[in-house]
Design a protein around this motif. Structure first.
Motif, PDB file in Angstrom:
ATOM      1  N   UNK A  66      -6.028  -5.740 -15.296  1.00  0.00           N
ATOM      2  CA  UNK A  66      -6.035  -4.954 -16.348  1.00  0.00           C
ATOM      3  C   UNK A  66      -5.377  -3.428 -16.694  1.00  0.00           C
ATOM      4  N   UNK A  67      -5.028  -3.363 -15.792  1.00  0.00           N
ATOM      5  CA  UNK A  67      -4.500  -1.758 -15.221  1.00  0.00           C
ATOM      6  C   UNK A  67      -3.187  -1.988 -15.275  1.00  0.00           C
ATOM      7  N   UNK A  68      -2.522  -0.327 -15.747  1.00  0.00           N
ATOM      8  CA  UNK A  68      -1.240  -0.562 -15.723  1.00  0.00           C
ATOM      9  C   UNK A  68      -0.293   0.286 -14.592  1.00  0.00           C
ATOM     10  N   UNK A  69      -1.363   0.732 -13.587  1.00  0.00           N
ATOM     11  CA  UNK A  69      -1.283   1.895 -12.490  1.00  0.00           C
ATOM     12  C   UNK A  69      -1.974   1.562 -11.343  1.00  0.00           C
ATOM     13  N   UNK A  70      -1.375   0.995 -10.037  1.00  0.00           N
ATOM     14  CA  UNK A  70      -2.305   0.872  -9.245  1.00  0.00           C
ATOM     15  C   UNK A  70      -1.796   2.739  -8.405  1.00  0.00           C
ATOM     16  N   UNK A  71      -3.061   3.836  -7.745  1.00  0.00           N
ATOM     17  CA  UNK A  71      -2.248   4.303  -6.717  1.00  0.00           C
ATOM     18  C   UNK A  71      -3.610   4.615  -5.851  1.00  0.00           C
ATOM     19  N   UNK A  72      -2.743   4.917  -4.513  1.00  0.00           N
ATOM     20  CA  UNK A  72      -2.934   5.164  -3.808  1.00  0.00           C
ATOM     21  C   UNK A  72      -2.051   6.547  -2.887  1.00  0.00           C
ATOM     22  N   UNK A  73      -3.226   7.268  -1.772  1.00  0.00           N
ATOM     23  CA  UNK A  73      -2.606   8.122  -0.774  1.00  0.00           C
ATOM     24  C   UNK A  73      -1.556   7.875  -0.155  1.00  0.00           C
ATOM     25  N   UNK A  74      -0.575   8.440   0.134  1.00  0.00           N
ATOM     26  CA  UNK A  74       0.123   8.073   1.834  1.00  0.00           C
ATOM     27  C   UNK A  74      -0.104   7.668   2.964  1.00  0.00           C
ATOM     28  N   UNK A  75      -1.685   8.319   3.065  1.00  0.00           N
ATOM     29  CA  UNK A  75      -2.143   7.867   4.425  1.00  0.00           C
ATOM     30  C   UNK A  75      -2.453   6.208   3.867  1.00  0.00           C
ATOM     31  N   UNK A 111       2.387  14.643   0.270  1.00  0.00           N
ATOM     32  CA  UNK A 111       2.192  16.015   0.648  1.00  0.00           C
ATOM     33  C   UNK A 111       3.892  16.927   1.652  1.00  0.00           C
ATOM     34  N   UNK A 112       4.148  15.513   2.474  1.00  0.00           N
ATOM     35  CA  UNK A 112       4.950  15.304   3.821  1.00  0.00           C
ATOM     36  C   UNK A 112       6.100  14.151   3.857  1.00  0.00           C
ATOM     37  N   UNK A 113       5.919  13.422   2.861  1.00  0.00           N
ATOM     38  CA  UNK A 113       7.322  12.291   2.613  1.00  0.00           C
ATOM     39  C   UNK A 113       7.740  11.144   3.328  1.00  0.00           C
ATOM     40  N   UNK A 114       6.609  11.722   4.690  1.00  0.00           N
ATOM     41  CA  UNK A 114       6.699  10.602   5.925  1.00  0.00           C
ATOM     42  C   UNK A 114       5.940   9.127   5.763  1.00  0.00           C
ATOM     43  N   UNK A 115       6.643   8.773   4.581  1.00  0.00           N
ATOM     44  CA  UNK A 115       6.389   7.257   4.900  1.00  0.00           C
ATOM     45  C   UNK A 115       7.318   6.188   5.144  1.00  0.00           C
ATOM     46  N   UNK A 132       5.002  11.024  -6.457  1.00  0.00           N
ATOM     47  CA  UNK A 132       4.587  12.073  -6.703  1.00  0.00           C
ATOM     48  C   UNK A 132       4.987  12.925  -4.998  1.00  0.00           C
ATOM     49  N   UNK A 133       5.516  13.671  -5.480  1.00  0.00           N
ATOM     50  CA  UNK A 133       5.897  14.389  -3.774  1.00  0.00           C
ATOM     51  C   UNK A 133       5.306  15.821  -3.919  1.00  0.00           C
TER      52      UNK A 133
END
Length: 252
Positions: A66-75, A111-115, A132-133
């Protein structure tokens, strides 16, 4: 978020919206979380702790659809390697029939782009992915992930209000935030959460090394301003508590 650009699929850049006067309303934002009886999201081991059951997994899948986007943190991307896709083929088909991607847009902030570019966040599903960085690592992130996702300079640190405005400008009306604890804390303390869907597992973790649902912060809800409990639902051996956190609660 004053000077920020987005590297899109066209390779062009544009400024993030940063004015409440010109930006549309931020997305309706619901936070989704499962925790133990003593408030932990996981234990301290390397193996992920399952806090839910099949009935609740299906409920979460319905909410995702039902959503348009799902957000999670880099961790969360690093630790859990989630796919963040709608699992049910019937629900994916319903979305496609409505002219939508089979699964919602995937979003993360770092915050660190370490993905890991090989993480399932990037390599599963045909839906759009956005990172988003922090401004300090924007160049590195664009070089590392530019072929896999849209990379957005979110300021230093990443400004959640600017992020929310940018997602709304991209057509996101309903945003689901799935953690982890740092991200939940940031959305709650920033006043950007409209709804909390909190599932309680029937056991204790009992280890202070494990991650908690939220961290320290200045929350809008306290003893003198209690959150409104809107629904209690039993799903097998777990319980869903649904809280209304804003006047927009339940908005379509």
């Amino acid at each position: 978020m004053t000077v920020a650009t987005s590297a899109g699929r066209s390779g062009q850049s544009r400024p993030l919206p940063n004015s409440a006067a010109t930006a549309p309303p931020t997305p309706y934002t619901l936070l989704s979380c499962s925790m133990s009886l003593d408030g932990y999201l996981d234990d301290a081991s390397e193996e992920r702790l399952l806090l839910s059951n099949s009935a609740d997994f299906d409920r979460v899948d319905e909410v995702r659809a039902q959503c348009d986007a799902i957000l999670v943190g880099a961790g969360t991307v690093r630790r859990d390697d989630p796919r963040l896709l709608v699992r049910s083929s019937a629900r994916r088909g319903e979305r496609v029939a409505r002219g939508l991607p089979a699964s919602p847009m995937k979003v993360t902030l770092t915050g660190g782009a370490d993905l890991d570019p090989g993480a399932r966040f990037f390599v599963t599903g045909e839906t759009e992915k956005i990172i988003y960085c922090a401004h300090s690592v924007f160049g590195v992130a664009r070089e590392r992930f530019g072929g896999l996702a849209t990379v957005v300079d979110g300021g230093d640190p990443v400004d959640l209000h600017g992020l929310a405005n940018d997602l709304r400008a991209r057509g996101v009306r309903r945003l689901m935030v799935e953690g982890g604890g740092r991200v939940h804390t940031q959305f709650l303390t920033a006043g950007l959460a409209d709804e909390l869907q909190l599932v309680i597992a029937p056991f204790f973790v009992g280890d202070s090394r494990a991650p908690r649902f939220v961290r320290d912060g200045g929350f809008p809800w306290g003893p003198e301003h209690r959150a409104e409990l809107a629904e209690v639902r039993q799903l097998g051996d777990v319980v869903l508590l649904r809280y209304a956190l804003s006047a927009r609660f339940g908005a379509d």
